[in-house]
Design a protein around this motif. Sequence first.
Motif: not given
Length: 302
Positions: A212-223
């Motif tokens: 999972l990828a986060f930007d400032d605590g927000q989920l922005v991407g997932a595999v």
Amino acid sequence: MPDLFPGLPPGYAARPTTADDIGDIHRLVATCERELYGRVQTDLGRIAADFARPGLVPELDTLLIHDRAGRLAARAWVNRRSEVDVHPEHRGRGLGSGLLAWAEARAGQAGSARIVQTVPDNDRNAVALFRSRGYEPMVTEWLLEFLMPEEPALHEPPVGITVRPFRGGDEHDAHELVEDAFDEWQQRRKTYQEWARHTVERPTFAPAMSALAFDDGQLVGAVLSLDLPDAGEGYIEQVAVRRDHRNRGIARLLLRNAFRAFYQRGRRACVLGTHSDTGALNLYLRVGMTVRHSSTVFRKDL
């Protein structure tokens, strides 16, 4: 024997599917895949998730064909799309064409405007059958593979992006991210329950190999990944990046993290499926994946 499937050859019997049949169906599908591809690609959880599709009525929308010894020879289901599988030892006896005709009739009875089924391109007999019944190509599907003779290298994440494995509590955020991302090409949004059956609730779901990828605590991407024991390789079930964070290398970063996690678990190959409507093929090729085989999604207007 239902009237919608007349002409069943002698020695065969037909009935709808029950939950107790899922294991036998998986064995049938696995046999067909070994004969066609030389390996198993479908896990038991996928069969169970298909059987639980919203709106599917097993008594009306599924059919199993057994031989006189009680062994499963063929199966079919229809619910907006359809699947038909015939055991290699029982082909050439009209079971496939009969089940296809049954699926079309059932779809029309249920009010569907069309019927859709995926056919491997190297199954020439099946392709010929579908074309002979008036099916037309709709999209192309590819199964891609990433071979790992050595541990994949990781790249630095984009500025402000952090990556970690999937963990408990991420389920609903991941569902929202995936469905938002897939809205561009899918016909309808999946409810959380339907989505979860195909991903996080499957026995083969691999959270440690899902990134999972986060930007400032927000989920922005997932595999989101599956570990397929029958195939001995990893499977990327879903890849999604929020629209406003695309073209930053996030998908490539997450895929590399998933590949590396599978390598560290002893897997030396990882696969994923995509189709021409998503426009994602070039992304996967740039990551270093190659096409293992292709299929065509055929449709027929009813």
